[in-house]
Write an enzyme that holds these catalytic residues in place. Sequence first.
Site, mmCIF file in Angstrom:
data_model
loop_
_atom_site.group_PDB
_atom_site.id
_atom_site.type_symbol
_atom_site.label_atom_id
_atom_site.label_comp_id
_atom_site.label_asym_id
_atom_site.label_seq_id
_atom_site.Cartn_x
_atom_site.Cartn_y
_atom_site.Cartn_z
ATOM 1 N N HIS A 1 0.841 -1.191 0.000
ATOM 2 C CA HIS A 1 0.000 0.000 0.000
ATOM 3 C C HIS A 1 0.871 1.234 0.000
ATOM 4 O O HIS A 1 1.931 1.240 0.630
ATOM 5 C CB HIS A 1 -0.930 0.015 1.225
ATOM 6 C CG HIS A 1 -2.122 0.875 1.025
ATOM 7 N ND1 HIS A 1 -2.084 2.230 1.222
ATOM 8 C CD2 HIS A 1 -3.367 0.582 0.592
ATOM 9 C CE1 HIS A 1 -3.265 2.725 0.936
ATOM 10 N NE2 HIS A 1 -4.066 1.748 0.534
ATOM 11 N N ASP B 1 -8.045 -5.146 -0.030
ATOM 12 C CA ASP B 1 -8.560 -5.965 -1.123
ATOM 13 C C ASP B 1 -8.192 -7.430 -1.019
ATOM 14 O O ASP B 1 -8.675 -8.252 -1.790
ATOM 15 C CB ASP B 1 -8.042 -5.424 -2.469
ATOM 16 C CG ASP B 1 -8.700 -4.104 -2.808
ATOM 17 O OD1 ASP B 1 -9.860 -3.920 -2.413
ATOM 18 O OD2 ASP B 1 -8.049 -3.265 -3.442
#
Length: 428
Positions: free
Chosen positions: A307, A364
């Site tokens: 991320h 996700d």
Amino acid sequence: MSKTAEIKFEDKTYKLPIVVGTENEVGVDIGKLRGESGLITLDPGYKNTGATTSAITFLDGEKGILRYRGYSIEELAEKSSFLEVSYLLIYGELPTVPQLTDFQNQIKVHTLVHEDIKKILEGFPSNAHPMGVLSSLVTALTAFYPESLDPNRSAEKVNLSIIRIMAKMPTFAAWAYKNEIGHPVNYPDNTLDYCGNFLKMMFALPAEKYDVDPVIASALNKLLILHADHEQNCSTSTVRIVGSAQASLYASISAGINALWGPLHGGANSAVINMLENIRKDGGDTKKWMAKAKDKDDPFRLMGFGHRVYKNFDPRAKIIKKAADDVLDKLGVNDPILEIAKGLEQEALSDPYFVERKLYPNVDFYSGIIYRALGIPVDMFTVMFALGRLPGWIAQWKEMRENNEPIGRPRQIYVGENLRAYKEMNKR
Ligand code: CMC
């Protein structure tokens, strides 16, 4: 005296104001730097650039903190409803009972869409990706509500546009799915709540009674809350930058949907399931796929890992991982890819490549496993993300407008050819 930072360039020193946020985040305001020194700052991908000050979402990537308007994501996911969180994001405070009832009622009035929108939907081939259909239908709203084109209208009119899109996005999303599978669309059922109505529009079959499963509705509610905002990410920045040109709310949100579609952003949730399925079909050898992810000559990346801002853990992923276990358990689903996902995570957590680069599962990684257990097909996953992110986009667009932010327009350092003389074609 307020703090300043200094930049020394050639024989001059430039003093730059320091901006401090309510959580003591510190930024150097370089707004006047170019005018005074000719210097710009260069930061491809805006990795270290604040584009705005914002009072909506606080995120500390090192500590794994995410808060909407000061409330922790853990508490909101546990205790609130998606519409309550939407109200919080858009209007700044948690609603009282009458405020929430009013918000819900306003939304219920607008869930139905103009019949001509159905004709637009029917014009799409059934293999159209639902994200493309969704962004097109959102843009189409500008044609049905031309008064929405001017974002400078009264706060009341702007609010009507907000309510309309909150109400119609679930209808569009469910209809995009129905179009894909070639079924007749279901009209909204305003006796149900936001999640129940969406599930019914997605899954009810003609002439069959549809009862909303409370386990599924509650899981959906949680997923939508976890996706509701994430400060200045790719799609939100897109919404703000498009809106900064005074494009309408619908045009700005539609642009955000398209940005979200990419596999490095919201599209990652579909990519994760496709990846896990490929690993399963390939025999489930997670070590082989880990090696591929680490090989710089191989374009494969471990989807759902890493991320831009979380460098410790993604708090949303923690909640979702637990929810995945709960939901699959409650629904009695035994999905082999959940074990593959857990195996990959386990290996990555002790693998120097992932540890050194601070790559952890993101939101996700496990969300797709829940969507799949809820019966939602893979190419609808990113649509689900868009549905969740909608109140965040609206809140960010509204804040940008209320702060009178200037049009977004980055600079560049030109590295192309210097001036050269034009040559006639036959002399090239
Ligand atoms: N698998 C393997 N290596 C990776 C991965 C990954 N998923 N992510 C990053 N790396 C490596 C990358 O190769 C680079 O290595 P090196 O330093 O040797 O060149 C290093 O880690 C830093 O990566 P980066 O691409 O410079 O980091 P970024 O901040 O620009 O990108 C990211 C962040 C999310 C785009 C990236 O981690 C990625 O592509 N992840 C997979 C896609 C994904 O899951 N996206 C969903 C993000 S969460 C949902 C959302 O909010 O959008």
